[in-house]
Design a protein around this motif. Structure first.
Motif, PDB file in Angstrom:
ATOM      1  N   CYS A   1      10.566   9.263 -11.695  1.00 11.21           N
ATOM      2  CA  CYS A   1      10.865  10.532 -11.032  1.00 11.21           C
ATOM      3  C   CYS A   1      11.818  10.366  -9.852  1.00 11.21           C
ATOM      4  O   CYS A   1      11.879  11.238  -8.976  1.00 11.21           O
ATOM      5  CB  CYS A   1       9.566  11.187 -10.556  1.00 11.21           C
ATOM      6  N   TYR A   2      12.578   9.274  -9.798  1.00 11.44           N
ATOM      7  CA  TYR A   2      13.456   9.050  -8.648  1.00 11.44           C
ATOM      8  C   TYR A   2      14.491  10.167  -8.500  1.00 11.44           C
ATOM      9  O   TYR A   2      14.925  10.477  -7.392  1.00 11.44           O
ATOM     10  CB  TYR A   2      14.163   7.700  -8.753  1.00 11.44           C
ATOM     11  N   ASP A   3      14.867  10.789  -9.611  1.00  7.55           N
ATOM     12  CA  ASP A   3      15.830  11.887  -9.532  1.00  7.55           C
ATOM     13  C   ASP A   3      15.334  13.032  -8.661  1.00  7.55           C
ATOM     14  O   ASP A   3      16.133  13.851  -8.190  1.00  7.55           O
ATOM     15  CB  ASP A   3      16.160  12.411 -10.933  1.00  7.55           C
ATOM     16  N   ASP A   4      14.020  13.105  -8.449  1.00  6.33           N
ATOM     17  CA  ASP A   4      13.461  14.170  -7.614  1.00  6.33           C
ATOM     18  C   ASP A   4      14.035  14.136  -6.200  1.00  6.33           C
ATOM     19  O   ASP A   4      14.114  15.174  -5.534  1.00  6.33           O
ATOM     20  CB  ASP A   4      11.928  14.053  -7.528  1.00  6.33           C
ATOM     21  N   ILE A   5      14.402  12.939  -5.716  1.00  5.43           N
ATOM     22  CA  ILE A   5      14.895  12.815  -4.343  1.00  5.43           C
ATOM     23  C   ILE A   5      16.345  12.348  -4.269  1.00  5.43           C
ATOM     24  O   ILE A   5      16.883  12.199  -3.177  1.00  5.43           O
ATOM     25  CB  ILE A   5      14.014  11.836  -3.518  1.00  5.43           C
ATOM     26  N   ARG A   6      16.983  12.139  -5.420  1.00  7.53           N
ATOM     27  CA  ARG A   6      18.323  11.544  -5.416  1.00  7.53           C
ATOM     28  C   ARG A   6      19.322  12.335  -4.567  1.00  7.53           C
ATOM     29  O   ARG A   6      20.189  11.774  -3.902  1.00  7.53           O
ATOM     30  CB  ARG A   6      18.836  11.410  -6.848  1.00  7.53           C
ATOM     31  N   GLN A   7      19.223  13.649  -4.576  1.00  4.39           N
ATOM     32  CA  GLN A   7      20.158  14.494  -3.837  1.00  4.39           C
ATOM     33  C   GLN A   7      19.660  14.844  -2.432  1.00  4.39           C
ATOM     34  O   GLN A   7      20.336  15.579  -1.706  1.00  4.39           O
ATOM     35  CB  GLN A   7      20.425  15.778  -4.627  1.00  4.39           C
ATOM     36  N   ASP A   8      18.501  14.329  -2.049  1.00  3.53           N
ATOM     37  CA  ASP A   8      17.957  14.635  -0.729  1.00  3.53           C
ATOM     38  C   ASP A   8      18.691  13.862   0.368  1.00  3.53           C
ATOM     39  O   ASP A   8      19.339  12.839   0.092  1.00  3.53           O
ATOM     40  CB  ASP A   8      16.468  14.294  -0.673  1.00  3.53           C
ATOM     41  N   PRO A   9      18.588  14.287   1.629  1.00  5.81           N
ATOM     42  CA  PRO A   9      19.191  13.525   2.734  1.00  5.81           C
ATOM     43  C   PRO A   9      18.579  12.128   2.819  1.00  5.81           C
ATOM     44  O   PRO A   9      17.468  11.873   2.324  1.00  5.81           O
ATOM     45  CB  PRO A   9      18.837  14.356   3.970  1.00  5.81           C
TER      46      PRO A   9
ATOM     47  N   MET B   1       0.856  -1.192   0.000  1.00  6.14           N
ATOM     48  CA  MET B   1       0.000   0.000   0.000  1.00  6.14           C
ATOM     49  C   MET B   1       0.887   1.234   0.000  1.00  6.14           C
ATOM     50  O   MET B   1       1.741   1.380   0.879  1.00  6.14           O
ATOM     51  CB  MET B   1      -0.911   0.011   1.223  1.00  6.14           C
ATOM     52  N   PRO B   2       0.745   2.110  -0.974  1.00  5.41           N
ATOM     53  CA  PRO B   2       1.620   3.272  -1.033  1.00  5.41           C
ATOM     54  C   PRO B   2       1.299   4.263   0.081  1.00  5.41           C
ATOM     55  O   PRO B   2       0.163   4.383   0.518  1.00  5.41           O
ATOM     56  CB  PRO B   2       1.308   3.879  -2.410  1.00  5.41           C
ATOM     57  N   GLY B   3       2.323   4.951   0.526  1.00  4.62           N
ATOM     58  CA  GLY B   3       2.142   5.950   1.560  1.00  4.62           C
ATOM     59  C   GLY B   3       2.254   7.355   1.001  1.00  4.62           C
ATOM     60  O   GLY B   3       1.952   7.604  -0.170  1.00  4.62           O
ATOM     61  N   TYR B   4       2.737   8.254   1.844  1.00  9.12           N
ATOM     62  CA  TYR B   4       2.869   9.657   1.458  1.00  9.12           C
ATOM     63  C   TYR B   4       4.130   9.808   0.604  1.00  9.12           C
ATOM     64  O   TYR B   4       5.237   9.554   1.086  1.00  9.12           O
ATOM     65  CB  TYR B   4       2.956  10.514   2.712  1.00  9.12           C
ATOM     66  N   PRO B   5       4.011  10.235  -0.651  1.00  5.89           N
ATOM     67  CA  PRO B   5       5.157  10.233  -1.576  1.00  5.89           C
ATOM     68  C   PRO B   5       6.026  11.478  -1.430  1.00  5.89           C
ATOM     69  O   PRO B   5       6.207  12.245  -2.391  1.00  5.89           O
ATOM     70  CB  PRO B   5       4.469  10.167  -2.945  1.00  5.89           C
TER      71      PRO B   5
ATOM     72  N   VAL C   1      10.422   8.170   7.189  1.00  3.36           N
ATOM     73  CA  VAL C   1      10.717   7.538   5.901  1.00  3.36           C
ATOM     74  C   VAL C   1      12.136   7.874   5.479  1.00  3.36           C
ATOM     75  O   VAL C   1      12.624   8.996   5.685  1.00  3.36           O
ATOM     76  CB  VAL C   1       9.700   7.979   4.811  1.00  3.36           C
ATOM     77  N   THR C   2      12.809   6.876   4.927  1.00  5.12           N
ATOM     78  CA  THR C   2      14.163   7.055   4.419  1.00  5.12           C
ATOM     79  C   THR C   2      14.175   6.857   2.909  1.00  5.12           C
ATOM     80  O   THR C   2      13.306   6.191   2.343  1.00  5.12           O
ATOM     81  CB  THR C   2      15.131   6.057   5.065  1.00  5.12           C
ATOM     82  N   LYS C   3      15.186   7.431   2.283  1.00 11.73           N
ATOM     83  CA  LYS C   3      15.249   7.401   0.822  1.00 11.73           C
ATOM     84  C   LYS C   3      15.337   5.979   0.282  1.00 11.73           C
ATOM     85  O   LYS C   3      14.838   5.687  -0.809  1.00 11.73           O
ATOM     86  CB  LYS C   3      16.448   8.237   0.359  1.00 11.73           C
ATOM     87  N   ASP C   4      15.946   5.068   1.048  1.00 11.34           N
ATOM     88  CA  ASP C   4      16.121   3.713   0.535  1.00 11.34           C
ATOM     89  C   ASP C   4      14.831   2.902   0.520  1.00 11.34           C
ATOM     90  O   ASP C   4      14.822   1.758   0.046  1.00 11.34           O
ATOM     91  CB  ASP C   4      17.207   2.962   1.312  1.00 11.34           C
ATOM     92  N   THR C   5      13.722   3.470   1.026  1.00 12.90           N
ATOM     93  CA  THR C   5      12.435   2.772   0.937  1.00 12.90           C
ATOM     94  C   THR C   5      11.731   3.049  -0.390  1.00 12.90           C
ATOM     95  O   THR C   5      10.704   2.435  -0.676  1.00 12.90           O
ATOM     96  CB  THR C   5      11.493   3.177   2.088  1.00 12.90           C
ATOM     97  N   TYR C   6      12.265   3.965  -1.212  1.00 13.97           N
ATOM     98  CA  TYR C   6      11.648   4.298  -2.489  1.00 13.97           C
ATOM     99  C   TYR C   6      12.174   3.367  -3.588  1.00 13.97           C
ATOM    100  O   TYR C   6      13.378   3.086  -3.630  1.00 13.97           O
ATOM    101  CB  TYR C   6      11.983   5.737  -2.886  1.00 13.97           C
ATOM    102  N   PRO C   7      11.308   2.915  -4.481  1.00 19.68           N
ATOM    103  CA  PRO C   7      11.780   2.131  -5.631  1.00 19.68           C
ATOM    104  C   PRO C   7      12.689   2.988  -6.513  1.00 19.68           C
ATOM    105  O   PRO C   7      12.317   4.090  -6.915  1.00 19.68           O
ATOM    106  CB  PRO C   7      10.494   1.759  -6.375  1.00 19.68           C
ATOM    107  N   THR C   8      13.874   2.492  -6.811  1.00 20.79           N
ATOM    108  CA  THR C   8      14.815   3.278  -7.609  1.00 20.79           C
ATOM    109  C   THR C   8      14.447   3.306  -9.085  1.00 20.79           C
ATOM    110  O   THR C   8      15.027   4.090  -9.846  1.00 20.79           O
ATOM    111  CB  THR C   8      16.241   2.722  -7.460  1.00 20.79           C
TER     112      THR C   8
END
Length: 271
Positions: free
Chosen positions: A187-195, A1-5, A176-183
């Motif tokens: 649009c993964y580049d949207d968060i690539r540089q985020d903490p 189930m997807p959460g808050y993106p 939530v951590t970045k590694d929980t997102y499917p790479t």
């Protein structure tokens, strides 16, 4: 189930949307759930096995009229496994409005339980004084406030709600951590540089006089457990009952439209 993106743009700029963003949004839609549906049946089995009342945030598909609208929702499931009700967020915040539709007054849900009356509002809905009043007027004892707001000011908000409504507040906050997102998201580049930590959390439980029952939990996953003494709700309303002896209906009145707002209404012609 997807959460808050958190952090995703879904290919949107003012005046345009791109193909990659549309593709990610379709993926988000496909992974969202029907209420009721297969996923709520599975959640119902868990509630039945453990004997709990379950309130859970979901991304809900609109199957009634279209295949093009999602809602940010809370679903309530009883210990018998049945869906007892749901609430759809009335106003998605900021760019969330590109993802989710607006709920209506028919889902300002409060459920009766042996442990008091339980209901809630989602994230920044809790900044809407009239929405809070509509919930207080239903005799709410335990106020659920799922959110993705990890700022210190959110803690002031839930403490204020507890004091104002003279109720327990259970705030489930997103960690939530970045590694929980499917790479492989377009649009993964949207968060690539985020903490690495995209949202630090801050889940907490607050008593009806605004005091912490459980302090906020930050920067880790966890489960908060507390025994809530419902007699404290009654005691706290001795000197302040926002919709009772501390109200002034001769000066202030709130009208709540609880009717479901259908975009299509079909009426039968007289034969």
């Amino acid at each position: 189930m997807p959460g808050y993106p958190r952090g995703l743009y879904f290919g949107t700029r003012v005046g345009s949307r791109n193909t990659a963003g549309r593709s990610d949004w379709e993926r988000y839609w496909e992974n969202s759930i029907d209420v009721p549906g297969v996923e709520t049946e599975l959640l119902g089995e868990l509630a039945r096995e453990t004997g709990v009342y379950l309130a859970i945030g979901v991304v809900e598909r609109d199957r009634e009229f279209s295949r093009g609208t999602l809602y940010n929702s809370i679903v309530y499931i009883g210990p018998d496994g049945n869906v007892l009700g749901k609430h759809r967020k009335l106003v998605p915040t900021g760019s969330e409005r590109l993802l989710w539709g607006q709920g209506d007054g028919s889902t300002l849900t409060v459920i009766d339980t042996p442990f008091g009356r339980i209901g809630g509002l989602i994230c920044w809905e809790n900044y809407m004084p009239l929405a809070r009043t509509a919930m207080y007027a239903q005799g709410i004892d335990i106020f659920i406030t799922p959110t993705a707001d990890a700022r210190d000011t959110w803690q002031a908000t839930i403490q204020h709600i507890a004091c104002e409504g003279r109720c327990f507040v259970i705030s489930c906050n997103q960690f939530v951590t970045k590694d929980t997102y499917p790479t492989d998201l377009a649009c993964y580049d949207d968060i690539r540089q985020d903490p690495d930590i995209l949202c630090r959390g801050g889940s907490a439980i607050v008593g009806p006089l605004g005091e912490y029952i459980v302090e906020p939990l930050y920067n880790q996953e966890g489960i908060l457990i507390a025994n809530l003494d419902l007699s404290l709700v009654t005691q706290s309303r001795y000197d302040f009952d926002v919709v009772g002896h501390y109200s002034r209906p001769d000066v202030f009145q709130l009208i709540v439209n609880r009717q479901k707002q259908d975009i299509v209404r079909v009426s039968k012609m007289d034969e």
